[in-house]
Motif scaffolding. Structure first.
Motif, PDB file in Angstrom:
ATOM      1  N   MET A  37       0.848  -1.193   0.000  1.00 38.26           N
ATOM      2  CA  MET A  37       0.000   0.000   0.000  1.00 38.26           C
ATOM      3  C   MET A  37       0.882   1.240   0.000  1.00 38.26           C
ATOM      4  N   PRO A  38       0.501   2.250  -0.766  1.00 36.96           N
ATOM      5  CA  PRO A  38       1.305   3.473  -0.773  1.00 36.96           C
ATOM      6  C   PRO A  38       1.224   4.174   0.588  1.00 36.96           C
ATOM      7  N   SER A  39       2.297   4.856   0.918  1.00 40.25           N
ATOM      8  CA  SER A  39       2.311   5.618   2.169  1.00 40.25           C
ATOM      9  C   SER A  39       1.379   6.820   2.034  1.00 40.25           C
ATOM     10  N   GLU A  74      -0.552  11.509  -0.936  1.00 40.12           N
ATOM     11  CA  GLU A  74      -0.700  12.970  -0.937  1.00 40.12           C
ATOM     12  C   GLU A  74       0.021  13.598  -2.122  1.00 40.12           C
ATOM     13  N   LEU A  75       1.248  13.159  -2.388  1.00 37.97           N
ATOM     14  CA  LEU A  75       2.012  13.728  -3.511  1.00 37.97           C
ATOM     15  C   LEU A  75       1.433  13.297  -4.852  1.00 37.97           C
ATOM     16  N   LEU A  76       0.936  12.078  -4.941  1.00 36.96           N
ATOM     17  CA  LEU A  76       0.314  11.632  -6.189  1.00 36.96           C
ATOM     18  C   LEU A  76      -0.923  12.472  -6.485  1.00 36.96           C
ATOM     19  N   GLU A  77      -1.747  12.728  -5.485  1.00 37.97           N
ATOM     20  CA  GLU A  77      -2.941  13.552  -5.697  1.00 37.97           C
ATOM     21  C   GLU A  77      -2.556  14.970  -6.117  1.00 37.97           C
ATOM     22  N   ALA A  98       0.263  15.850  -7.602  1.00 37.80           N
ATOM     23  CA  ALA A  98       0.831  15.744  -8.952  1.00 37.80           C
ATOM     24  C   ALA A  98      -0.278  15.548  -9.985  1.00 37.80           C
ATOM     25  N   TYR A  99      -1.325  14.826  -9.604  1.00 35.95           N
ATOM     26  CA  TYR A  99      -2.457  14.612 -10.503  1.00 35.95           C
ATOM     27  C   TYR A  99      -3.170  15.941 -10.782  1.00 35.95           C
ATOM     28  N   ARG A 100      -3.401  16.720  -9.745  1.00 40.70           N
ATOM     29  CA  ARG A 100      -4.025  18.043  -9.947  1.00 40.70           C
ATOM     30  C   ARG A 100      -3.132  18.908 -10.846  1.00 40.70           C
ATOM     31  N   TYR A 101      -1.831  18.835 -10.665  1.00 36.47           N
ATOM     32  CA  TYR A 101      -0.873  19.570 -11.497  1.00 36.47           C
ATOM     33  C   TYR A 101      -0.984  19.093 -12.954  1.00 36.47           C
ATOM     34  N   ALA A 102      -1.025  17.780 -13.144  1.00 37.51           N
ATOM     35  CA  ALA A 102      -1.099  17.221 -14.499  1.00 37.51           C
ATOM     36  C   ALA A 102      -2.406  17.596 -15.193  1.00 37.51           C
ATOM     37  N   LEU A 103      -3.491  17.688 -14.435  1.00 41.89           N
ATOM     38  CA  LEU A 103      -4.762  18.096 -15.032  1.00 41.89           C
ATOM     39  C   LEU A 103      -4.682  19.514 -15.585  1.00 41.89           C
ATOM     40  N   THR A 104      -3.869  20.341 -14.957  1.00 45.46           N
ATOM     41  CA  THR A 104      -3.720  21.723 -15.400  1.00 45.46           C
ATOM     42  C   THR A 104      -2.635  21.879 -16.462  1.00 45.46           C
ATOM     43  N   HIS A 105      -1.539  21.160 -16.301  1.00 48.18           N
ATOM     44  CA  HIS A 105      -0.363  21.354 -17.157  1.00 48.18           C
ATOM     45  C   HIS A 105      -0.119  20.247 -18.176  1.00 48.18           C
ATOM     46  N   GLY A 119       7.961   6.061 -13.755  1.00 50.74           N
ATOM     47  CA  GLY A 119       7.147   5.487 -12.681  1.00 50.74           C
ATOM     48  C   GLY A 119       6.080   6.458 -12.215  1.00 50.74           C
ATOM     49  N   LEU A 120       6.447   7.729 -12.135  1.00 53.99           N
ATOM     50  CA  LEU A 120       5.472   8.753 -11.751  1.00 53.99           C
ATOM     51  C   LEU A 120       4.403   8.892 -12.832  1.00 53.99           C
ATOM     52  N   VAL A 121       4.811   8.904 -14.095  1.00 50.10           N
ATOM     53  CA  VAL A 121       3.839   9.000 -15.189  1.00 50.10           C
ATOM     54  C   VAL A 121       2.892   7.805 -15.146  1.00 50.10           C
ATOM     55  N   ARG A 122       3.428   6.594 -14.927  1.00 55.09           N
ATOM     56  CA  ARG A 122       2.563   5.410 -14.825  1.00 55.09           C
ATOM     57  C   ARG A 122       1.562   5.569 -13.678  1.00 55.09           C
ATOM     58  N   ALA A 123       2.033   6.088 -12.554  1.00 58.28           N
ATOM     59  CA  ALA A 123       1.141   6.301 -11.400  1.00 58.28           C
ATOM     60  C   ALA A 123       0.072   7.337 -11.735  1.00 58.28           C
ATOM     61  N   LEU A 124       0.444   8.386 -12.447  1.00 57.82           N
ATOM     62  CA  LEU A 124      -0.526   9.414 -12.839  1.00 57.82           C
ATOM     63  C   LEU A 124      -1.542   8.860 -13.827  1.00 57.82           C
ATOM     64  N   LEU A 125      -1.094   8.021 -14.748  1.00 59.78           N
ATOM     65  CA  LEU A 125      -2.022   7.404 -15.697  1.00 59.78           C
ATOM     66  C   LEU A 125      -2.974   6.452 -14.977  1.00 59.78           C
ATOM     67  N   ALA A 126      -2.463   5.714 -14.004  1.00 60.51           N
ATOM     68  CA  ALA A 126      -3.325   4.832 -13.218  1.00 60.51           C
ATOM     69  C   ALA A 126      -4.351   5.661 -12.449  1.00 60.51           C
TER      70      ALA A 126
END
Length: 175
Positions: free
Chosen positions: A4-6, A11-14, A16-23, A53-60
């Protein structure tokens, strides 16, 4: 064993996801992302292993939003109308733009972190569209062809809507 993610990773994935939705993801650079979300490149690399790995997590994460949408749509003959109603909402444009970017990238970079995104998306949507068909049609070649036509029409309408912002015209064409 599933790890399970920490809380910090979540928190950082969420963030980063909000950032990716904008950028978007096309020009994602770790340094500006880290600064925008209150982290460091070192922490992001530790938690996600690499930029890929971060991009894969954002796509997931984006796919989780997509699957939640599809689960909420329900079943029955009104599925296509409910799908379009959701797709055409201005509030969903950032997610749909990110989805489109990931979809296209998975076609031109099939071995990268985008691998399989487009195919998985098609399969997800075809499954939801099957729920709109009568039981005796779902398992037939004709049923699959009908779902494929509907998906192609929705995807084309979505591209048009994202390109022009003309929801009234595009919705009328689907009517």
């Amino acid at each position: 064993m599933v790890v399970m993610p920490s809380a910090r990773e979540t928190e950082l994935l969420e963030a980063a996801y909000r950032y990716a939705l904008t950028h978007g993801l096309a020009d994602l650079s770790l340094r500006p992302l880290a600064a925008a979300i209150g982290s460091s490149t070192r922490v992001l690399l530790y938690l996600f292993g690499s930029k890929d790995g971060l991009v894969r997590a954002l796509l997931a994460r984006a796919r989780a939003d997509e699957l939640a949408l599809l689960a909420d749509i329900g079943a029955g003959p009104e599925v296509v109308e409910r799908l379009w109603e959701w797709l055409s909402m201005p509030a969903h444009r950032p997610l749909l733009t990110l989805w489109l970017e990931a979809y296209a990238r998975s076609l031109v970079e099939p071995d990268g972190p985008w691998a399989g995104f487009a195919r998985a998306t098609v399969d997800d949507w075809l499954e939801v569209l099957a729920s709109a068909q009568p039981e005796d049609v779902r398992g037939t070649a004709e049923g699959l062809a009908e779902r494929t036509r509907t998906l192609a029409l929705l995807r084309g309408a979505l591209l048009d809507l994202l390109a022009t912002g003309d929801g009234e015209r595009v919705s009328a064409a689907l009517g």
